[in-house]
Design a protein around this motif. Structure first.
Motif, mmCIF file in Angstrom:
data_model
loop_
_atom_site.group_PDB
_atom_site.id
_atom_site.type_symbol
_atom_site.label_atom_id
_atom_site.label_comp_id
_atom_site.label_asym_id
_atom_site.label_seq_id
_atom_site.Cartn_x
_atom_site.Cartn_y
_atom_site.Cartn_z
ATOM 1 N N LEU A 191 1.066 -1.048 -0.107
ATOM 2 C CA LEU A 191 0.260 -0.135 0.239
ATOM 3 C C LEU A 191 0.844 1.655 0.110
ATOM 4 N N GLY A 192 2.104 1.262 0.832
ATOM 5 C CA GLY A 192 2.385 1.726 0.531
ATOM 6 C C GLY A 192 2.955 2.885 1.779
ATOM 7 N N LEU A 193 2.300 2.349 2.421
ATOM 8 C CA LEU A 193 2.377 3.071 3.695
ATOM 9 C C LEU A 193 2.907 2.019 5.284
ATOM 10 N N SER A 194 3.268 3.178 6.263
ATOM 11 C CA SER A 194 3.872 2.864 7.241
ATOM 12 C C SER A 194 3.177 1.451 8.220
ATOM 13 N N GLN A 195 4.331 0.870 8.501
ATOM 14 C CA GLN A 195 3.477 -0.469 9.309
ATOM 15 C C GLN A 195 3.320 0.043 10.165
ATOM 16 N N PRO A 196 2.597 1.032 11.448
ATOM 17 C CA PRO A 196 2.297 1.744 12.464
ATOM 18 C C PRO A 196 1.059 1.822 11.767
ATOM 19 N N THR A 197 1.098 2.692 11.112
ATOM 20 C CA THR A 197 -0.349 3.227 10.156
ATOM 21 C C THR A 197 -1.111 2.474 9.717
ATOM 22 N N VAL A 198 -0.628 1.525 9.323
ATOM 23 C CA VAL A 198 -1.144 -0.625 9.231
ATOM 24 C C VAL A 198 -2.103 -0.671 10.554
ATOM 25 N N THR A 199 -0.783 -0.534 10.682
ATOM 26 C CA THR A 199 -1.637 -1.554 12.553
ATOM 27 C C THR A 199 -2.254 -0.482 13.032
ATOM 28 N N GLY A 200 -2.612 0.914 12.906
ATOM 29 C CA GLY A 200 -3.670 1.908 13.426
ATOM 30 C C GLY A 200 -4.821 1.544 13.514
ATOM 31 N N GLN A 201 -4.945 1.235 11.557
ATOM 32 C CA GLN A 201 -6.090 1.152 10.095
ATOM 33 C C GLN A 201 -6.732 -0.418 10.698
ATOM 34 N N LEU A 202 -5.987 -1.135 11.049
ATOM 35 C CA LEU A 202 -6.259 -2.498 11.553
ATOM 36 C C LEU A 202 -7.275 -2.436 12.871
ATOM 37 N N LYS A 203 -6.351 -1.838 13.329
ATOM 38 C CA LYS A 203 -7.059 -1.481 15.432
ATOM 39 C C LYS A 203 -8.462 -1.066 14.590
ATOM 40 N N SER A 204 -8.198 0.528 14.188
ATOM 41 C CA SER A 204 -9.250 1.008 14.279
ATOM 42 C C SER A 204 -11.022 0.738 13.774
ATOM 43 N N LEU A 205 -10.437 -0.419 12.437
ATOM 44 C CA LEU A 205 -11.541 -1.083 11.998
ATOM 45 C C LEU A 205 -11.856 -2.264 12.935
ATOM 46 N N GLU A 206 -11.455 -3.214 13.572
ATOM 47 C CA GLU A 206 -12.021 -3.776 14.158
ATOM 48 C C GLU A 206 -12.645 -3.120 15.993
ATOM 49 N N SER A 207 -12.427 -2.664 16.075
ATOM 50 C CA SER A 207 -12.845 -1.468 17.210
ATOM 51 C C SER A 207 -14.726 -1.021 16.208
ATOM 52 N N ALA A 208 -14.325 -0.634 15.476
ATOM 53 C CA ALA A 208 -15.499 -0.301 15.086
ATOM 54 C C ALA A 208 -16.508 -1.637 14.360
ATOM 55 N N LEU A 209 -15.755 -3.027 13.815
ATOM 56 C CA LEU A 209 -16.688 -3.839 13.951
ATOM 57 C C LEU A 209 -17.146 -4.973 14.999
ATOM 58 N N GLY A 210 -16.393 -4.216 15.899
ATOM 59 C CA GLY A 210 -16.300 -5.044 17.387
ATOM 60 C C GLY A 210 -16.047 -6.170 17.251
ATOM 61 N N ARG A 211 -15.100 -6.592 16.814
ATOM 62 C CA ARG A 211 -14.574 -7.800 17.098
ATOM 63 C C ARG A 211 -12.947 -8.405 15.962
ATOM 64 N N PRO A 212 -12.513 -9.653 16.942
ATOM 65 C CA PRO A 212 -11.319 -9.221 15.778
ATOM 66 C C PRO A 212 -11.047 -10.152 14.715
ATOM 67 N N LEU A 213 -10.251 -8.802 14.102
ATOM 68 C CA LEU A 213 -10.314 -9.883 12.478
ATOM 69 C C LEU A 213 -8.987 -10.630 12.070
#
Length: 293
Positions: free
Chosen positions: A27-49
């Motif tokens: 994606l051309g992104l940093s690892q911390p950015t991707v980690t943060g986006q995954l955490k946001s998505l998991e939080s929004a969906l209410g379940r681990p992915l």
């Protein structure tokens, strides 16, 4: 809570790559950015992915289900973005596949397109290696001799290879053979140490396993053809490669099965390839020129 398209795109990249690091690179992104986006998505969906592992990540059941539901629409959107919104697309297509098929069929089929501004760069190799390069975006289109079964890859069957057992006339038995016994003293020529094409022919036509090793190994079917033309022994080749030699008598068929073995070749592109991209133009041209009825 509204989930942004960027979060879903990031999730899909990590799901396909099997690791946060590889997903971030694609994606051309940093690892911390991707980690943060995954955490946001998991939080929004209410379940681990994903389940974090020592090396990479493994999707949960919910993660696999989400990937199944969003993959096709996100790929379609990304393709439309490239095609319709004037995102620059390089006119150079990086194409990979087996050397003999690319040289014999693919390059002649694309020759007329070069005058239209298309540029092509070719890479020879085996399917797994080439598909890895397709997914890391160093290749755009792959001709694969096995059906790719990877997420993020769109597959189109387009050519059936027909195989024949051939040799120079000096090795002919005079009649079509129905078992490998008459070949016991005939050297075998293969393109790989494991002789996969010959093994498959033995199973399919003779109903038995190949129990001997090849006498000569040449890692290119064009080299195999040259060797058998010189009288080195017998081999199994796709008919497109040896048809001319058979028609002139330089080679002879050693067996004539009612149903000769077939192998389907596939065109593989990334799922987000735009329908009007240079890659799609090349893929469609190959399908038009080479698909067999």
């Amino acid at each position: 809570m509204t989930v942004s398209l960027d979060l879903l795109r990031t999730f899909l990249a990590v799901h396909r790559a099997g690791s946060i690091t590889a997903g971030a690179e694609s994606l051309g992104l940093s690892q911390p950015t991707v980690t943060g986006q995954l955490k946001s998505l998991e939080s929004a969906l209410g379940r681990p992915l994903f389940e974090r592992q020592a090396r990479g990540v493994r999707p949960t059941g919910a993660g696999d289900e989400l990937a199944r539901r969003i993959a096709e629409p996100i790929d379609a959107l990304q393709g439309l973005w490239r095609d319709e919104l004037d995102v620059p697309v390089a006119a150079t297509v990086h194409l990979g596949g087996p050397s003999d098929f690319l040289c014999h069929h693919v390059l002649p089929a694309l020759a007329g397109r070069l005058a239209d501004g298309l540029q092509v760069r070719t890479t020879f190799g085996l399917p797994d290696e080439l598909l890895d390069r397709l997914l890391n975006r160093s290749l755009d289109l792959v001709v694969s001799s096995v059906r790719p079964r990877r997420p993020g890859v769109r597959v189109t069957p387009f050519y059936d290879e027909v195989f024949a057992l051939v040799a120079a006339p000096r090795w002919s038995t005079g009649t079509a053979i129905t078992s490998p016994e008459p070949l016991r003293r005939v050297p075998l020529v293969a393109y790989a140490e494991e002789a996969p094409i010959i093994r498959r022919y033995w199973r399919s036509v003779f109903g038995t396993r190949l129990t001997r090793t090849a006498d000569l190994v040449v890692p290119d079917l064009r080299g195999v053809l040259a060797a058998v033309l010189a009288g080195a022994g017998a081999t199994v080749l796709p008919t497109y490669l040896c048809q001319e030699a058979l028609s002139t008598g330089a080679l002879v068929l050693l067996a004539d099965p009612e149903l000769p073995p077939l192998n389907t070749l596939y065109l593989a592109t990334r799922s987000d390839t735009g329908p009007r991209s240079a890659t799609a133009v090349v893929r469609d041209e190959l399908i038009r020129r080479l698909t067999q009825a």
